[in-house]
Design an enzyme around this catalytic site. Structure first.
Site, PDB file in Angstrom:
ATOM      1  N   ALA A   1      20.982  55.561  30.852  1.00 54.46           N
ATOM      2  CA  ALA A   1      21.424  56.603  29.917  1.00 54.46           C
ATOM      3  C   ALA A   1      21.899  57.868  30.636  1.00 54.46           C
ATOM      4  CB  ALA A   1      20.280  56.940  28.965  1.00 54.46           C
TER       5      ALA A   1
ATOM      6  N   GLU B   1      22.521  49.262  15.270  1.00 56.31           N
ATOM      7  CA  GLU B   1      22.553  47.898  15.836  1.00 56.31           C
ATOM      8  C   GLU B   1      21.397  47.045  15.329  1.00 56.31           C
ATOM      9  OE1 GLU B   1      24.889  46.407  18.423  1.00 56.31           O
ATOM     10  OE2 GLU B   1      23.887  44.920  17.179  1.00 56.31           O
TER      11      GLU B   1
ATOM     12  N   VAL C   1      21.266  44.637  11.885  1.00 58.63           N
ATOM     13  CA  VAL C   1      21.840  43.304  11.678  1.00 58.63           C
ATOM     14  C   VAL C   1      21.381  42.360  12.793  1.00 58.63           C
ATOM     15  CG1 VAL C   1      23.958  41.973  11.407  1.00 58.63           C
ATOM     16  CG2 VAL C   1      23.867  44.321  10.567  1.00 58.63           C
TER      17      VAL C   1
ATOM     18  N   GLY D   1      18.529  41.653  14.134  1.00 59.64           N
ATOM     19  CA  GLY D   1      17.480  42.098  15.058  1.00 59.64           C
ATOM     20  C   GLY D   1      17.990  42.420  16.448  1.00 59.64           C
TER      21      GLY D   1
ATOM     22  N   ILE E   1      20.006  40.766  18.449  1.00 61.56           N
ATOM     23  CA  ILE E   1      21.340  40.303  18.870  1.00 61.56           C
ATOM     24  C   ILE E   1      22.324  41.479  18.783  1.00 61.56           C
ATOM     25  CG2 ILE E   1      23.217  38.671  18.433  1.00 61.56           C
ATOM     26  CD1 ILE E   1      21.238  36.949  16.847  1.00 61.56           C
TER      27      ILE E   1
ATOM     28  N   GLY F   1       5.031  39.399  10.807  1.00 60.09           N
ATOM     29  CA  GLY F   1       5.825  40.631  10.740  1.00 60.09           C
ATOM     30  C   GLY F   1       7.325  40.391  10.630  1.00 60.09           C
TER      31      GLY F   1
ATOM     32  N   ASP G   1      18.332  40.474   1.686  1.00 60.85           N
ATOM     33  CA  ASP G   1      18.310  40.992   3.057  1.00 60.85           C
ATOM     34  C   ASP G   1      19.544  40.495   3.829  1.00 60.85           C
ATOM     35  OD1 ASP G   1      16.765  42.124   5.474  1.00 60.85           O
ATOM     36  OD2 ASP G   1      17.133  40.058   6.061  1.00 60.85           O
TER      37      ASP G   1
ATOM     38  N   LYS H   1      22.936  42.613   5.438  1.00 66.49           N
ATOM     39  CA  LYS H   1      23.464  42.477   6.797  1.00 66.49           C
ATOM     40  C   LYS H   1      24.919  41.993   6.767  1.00 66.49           C
ATOM     41  CE  LYS H   1      18.798  41.423   8.410  1.00 66.49           C
ATOM     42  NZ  LYS H   1      17.828  40.330   8.565  1.00 66.49           N
TER      43      LYS H   1
END
Ligand code: HSE
Length: 437
Positions: A33, A128, A131, A133, A135, A186, A200, A204
């Site tokens: 970063a 990010e 959608v 998780g 990927i 979870g 859900d 996405k």
């Protein structure tokens, strides 16, 4: 240089994962970063955080206090749901803070409003993790495929639903039992009907479609059908015919408009995506230049989702000093260049279909059914009749049809169900070949 300070809203599954990944990989993250990233403030309902590295965090219960905290540069929203997430994010933006969120419901439903507010204030909203998780599908679509005219995308984008279908197929387990396990692990949403009814996935898919085609977010126009009516017999018949049933989100650009639909789908068993099992997600994207590309990985879970959240934090940190006009647009296309291509009503969408019906084991019954399909101009591609089980007077008939407009198929199903030789409802599962056309 001072580290970037993050205010974290939510220290549950993904929040805890985000804290741990940021702490465990802090040196590598800072090297990427250009400066350190630390969570300075957090808001949580819980009072104890086993297995979470909370060092250096000031933790309270008031999320609005974190959003108003002058020292915080970036707000990470991991509360989920529409409200108060919307209010918190809009207030963070009004306070001049950048936002990272994993909240697909929020972006799909209120993204147009949120991005407009962010543009006005010159801040970023990164999503990010919303959608699929872990990927990096948003990054791939928005940047990696920027040269392409995207033709279609199809994805297994709900881990819970895929986990349920996989366990039902492989182990013959009950729906409710598998769902309870997904909740324990979870993966499932707070309201698990969002998983099994496709809401859900529709959240996405709405985001994928906007970024793929440069259209505003239109969640309310998505067609959504769940997996509750799929039986073990359907799964077995599909296998016999060389297909797998997957709960697929499909979006396609046609001349008349954009298809936006989530439903159980028969796909050829030989496709790679047909073999994506358990909680894993995969998105297949067809671009005119690159051809089909497939993105695979964990679509839910603590650290996979945290991986996407932290990647967004790195992205936002890198571009903190960039002129807002030079940043990657939220929806991939410049906001004044979004297209008004409409989302097609489901009645106008064309697909091939799998039909299963219980019919009386008598002469002429099949002729009645095929006549109705013939009248509607629907051609049958394959037909399977099972022998009666244990002396029963009716039998299961399975048909695969050629492509047909949904409205016509609806009419045919209504007429078939009205025959007194047909028992109960006709099960219709749409089919996709997912070939490179
Ligand atoms: N409930 C979601 C799923 C979590 O099962 O995929 C990730 O969005």
């Amino acid at each position: 240089m001072n580290p970037v300070r993050v205010g974290l809203l939510g220290l549950g599954t993904v929040g805890g994962g985000t804290a741990n990944v940021l702490s465990r990989n802090q040196e590598e993250i800072a090297r990427r970063a250009g400066r350190g990233i630390v969570i300075s403030h957090a808001a949580a309902r819980e009072t104890s955080f086993p297995d979470v590295d909370t060092s250096g965090m000031e933790i309270g219960t008031d999320a609005f206090a974190v959003v108003d905290q002058p020292e915080v540069d970036i707000i990470v929203e991991l509360i989920g749901g529409y409200e108060p997430a919307r209010e918190l994010v809009l207030r963070a933006i009004a306070n001049g803070k950048h936002v990272v969120t994993a909240n697909k419901a929020l972006i799909a439903k209120h993204g147009n409003e949120i991005f407009a507010a962010a543009r006005e204030k010159g801040v970023m909203v990164a999503f990010e993790a919303a959608v699929a998780g872990g990927i990096p599908i948003i990054k791939a679509l928005r940047e990696g495929l920027a040269a392409n005219r995207i033709e279609w995308a199809a994805g297994i984008i709900n881990g819970t639903g895929n986990f349920i279908l996989t366990e039902m197929r492989d182990k013959g387990r009950d729906f409710a039992d598998v769902l309870a396990e997904a909740q324990r692990l979870g993966y499932a949403e707070a309201d698990p009907t969002f998983d099994v009814e496709g809401i859900d996935a529709a959240h996405k898919l709405t985001i994928i479609a906007s970024i793929a085609f440069g259209i505003p977010l239109q969640f309310e126009k998505a067609y959504t059908e769940g997996i509750g009516h799929i039986t073990r017999e359907d799964v077995a018949f599909a296998e016999e015919l060389g297909y797998r049933i997957k709960h697929l989100g499909v979006t396609r650009r046609t001349e008349k408009g954009v298809e936006l639909r989530v439903h159980p789908t028969l796909i050829p068993g030989r496709r790679l995506i047909a073999n994506v099992d358990g909680v894993m997600n995969a998105v297949l994207v067809k671009g005119d230049a690159v051809g089909p590309t497939l993105y695979y990985g964990a679509g839910a879970g603590r650290e996979p989702t945290a991986s996407a959240v932290v990647a967004d934090l790195v992205d936002v940190t890198r571009t903190l000093t960039t002129d807002p006009g030079n940043r990657v647009p939220h929806l991939a296309f410049q906001p004044d260049a979004l297209s008004d291509l409409p989302v097609l009503p489901m009645e106008e969408v064309e697909t091939a279909c799998y039909l299963r019906m219980q019919v009386a084991d008598r002469p002429g019954v099949m002729a009645d059914v095929t006549r109705i399909l013939g009248d509607e101009g629907i051609s049958i591609e394959a037909l399977l009749q099972k022998e009666p089980v244990g002396g029963a007077s009716d039998v299961s008939v399975i048909m695969l049809t050629h492509r047909v407009v949904e409205g016509r198929m609806n009419e045919s199903i209504k007429r078939i169900e009205a025959l007194d030789t047909v028992t109960g409802q006709v099960t219709r599962i749409r089919m996709e070949t997912l070939d490179s056309n």
